[in-house]
Design an enzyme around this catalytic site. Sequence first.
Site, PDB file in Angstrom:
ATOM      1  N   VAL A 130      39.114  39.171  34.948  1.00  0.00           N
ATOM      2  CA  VAL A 130      37.964  39.612  35.748  1.00  0.00           C
ATOM      3  C   VAL A 130      38.383  39.693  37.210  1.00  0.00           C
ATOM      4  O   VAL A 130      38.895  38.724  37.773  1.00  0.00           O
ATOM      5  CB  VAL A 130      36.767  38.649  35.606  1.00  0.00           C
ATOM      6  CG1 VAL A 130      35.596  39.139  36.459  1.00  0.00           C
ATOM      7  CG2 VAL A 130      36.346  38.510  34.149  1.00  0.00           C
ATOM      8  N   GLY A 185      43.451  58.823  40.827  1.00  0.00           N
ATOM      9  CA  GLY A 185      43.974  57.794  39.941  1.00  0.00           C
ATOM     10  C   GLY A 185      43.075  56.587  39.754  1.00  0.00           C
ATOM     11  O   GLY A 185      43.480  55.603  39.125  1.00  0.00           O
ATOM     12  N   LYS A 203      33.263  41.795  31.407  1.00  0.00           N
ATOM     13  CA  LYS A 203      33.475  40.843  32.499  1.00  0.00           C
ATOM     14  C   LYS A 203      32.225  40.002  32.750  1.00  0.00           C
ATOM     15  O   LYS A 203      32.323  38.810  33.061  1.00  0.00           O
ATOM     16  CB  LYS A 203      33.881  41.607  33.757  1.00  0.00           C
ATOM     17  CG  LYS A 203      35.227  42.308  33.620  1.00  0.00           C
ATOM     18  CD  LYS A 203      35.492  43.267  34.766  1.00  0.00           C
ATOM     19  CE  LYS A 203      36.828  43.980  34.619  1.00  0.00           C
ATOM     20  NZ  LYS A 203      37.056  45.005  35.662  1.00  0.00           N
ATOM     21  N   GLY A 305      44.557  47.191  39.300  1.00  0.00           N
ATOM     22  CA  GLY A 305      45.881  47.631  39.735  1.00  0.00           C
ATOM     23  C   GLY A 305      46.951  46.704  39.219  1.00  0.00           C
ATOM     24  O   GLY A 305      46.714  45.521  38.950  1.00  0.00           O
TER      25      GLY A 305
END
Length: 439
Positions: A130, A185, A203, A305
């Site tokens: 998360v 992206g 989450k 990321g």
Amino acid sequence: MRLALLGCGTVGGEVVRLLHEQSADLAARIGAPLEIAGIAVRRLGRDRGDLPVDPALFTTDALGLVKRDDVDVVVEVVGGIEPARGWLVEALRAGKSVVTANKALLAEDGGTLHDAAAEGGADLYYEAAVAGAIPLLRPLRESLHGDRITRVTGIVNGTTNFILSAMDATGAGFAEALEEATELGYAEADPTADVEGFDAAAKAAILASLAFHTRVSAADVHREGITEVTAADVASAKAMGCTIKLLCIAARGVDAAGRETVNVRVHPAMIPLTHPLASVGDAFNAVFVEAEAAGQLMFYGRGAGGAPTASAVLGDVVAVARNRLAGVRAASESAYADLPVRPMGEALTRYHVRLDVADRPGVLAAVAGVFARHDVSIATVRQGSADGSAGTTGRGGDAELVIVTHVAPDAALAATVAELRGLDIVRSVTSVLRVEGGF
């Protein structure tokens, strides 16, 4: 300390890179060096660039790697339910510590993993599941264990936050903002998990489980996505001094029988610009925690990321490795409260409703009567013509009503909207959004 790494995609590759670049520091923090025992991948021949790892470490036999006697810690960054669940259960039952970023598995069947960890006397850490690198789950699980958390409200999906932020900044519609997010992206080729709220719901289940000491699964979370949010909704929010965010909300409450319960939901909502979450833009995440003694706390940062997620993974690796060297295990799952999950219909919220109505006398009174029949109090009403001009009643055309309610049970608000849709004087209910975070 020897690691088995399951998965070597975007996150897994960053884990390998950070293990290599920070090997001396990590060894000093742990008290022993970290060594990769093997890396399980789907395809051996894939080009992995200049990844600093011996190609001989790669294998397609994930289960065989997990079962090896020389493996101390299993790190899973594959995702999905199966076969990841089988691998992790095998590791935990064998007493091997597990670090995972698998939010879908934890939300779907976290109880099985926790039970296996208890059975094997092993650690199960999942900070990366998360909000990426944001230190969030461990504060909920450890730092705030002496407090009573009452509510958690968060922006936990960067893709949807980027889309809504772009819509707010430029006036673009959903499709245009999604196209921009894809080009940059931020959105996957198939953005369904993000824009329909599945990612945020998983989450939310994890956050609620930790905050309220109760096992909450993704199936317990009311979920709505952002695909129906329009440029007109964003403009209407601005006119109210609000912005629209996809929120995950987990809150304690009391049901009609007086029992303490929890309600967990994910949906787009208007929040006032004065709310701390309103300024969270781009693809950032933030979670706002309210506790009885600590008060209001805010956790903010990059929520996705490869590098941020790998940072969280390695933080967990350091923790479980130190525990193994010390011969101890971290505190186990805390699910003692076992609170029932309150259905969405009993959640207390507010609605923002836009109606296209016949522009003639008596319309506002008829609409107000519907709200009164369902015991829903109206906070504000704005009126104009359907083309957005000021307008007055009695011209025989169409007009727009924008109504914001006071707090009421969601079921009563939904029933009100359902009745409004059936009125002859209501041409259409053009938008329904919840309003959170008082003014």
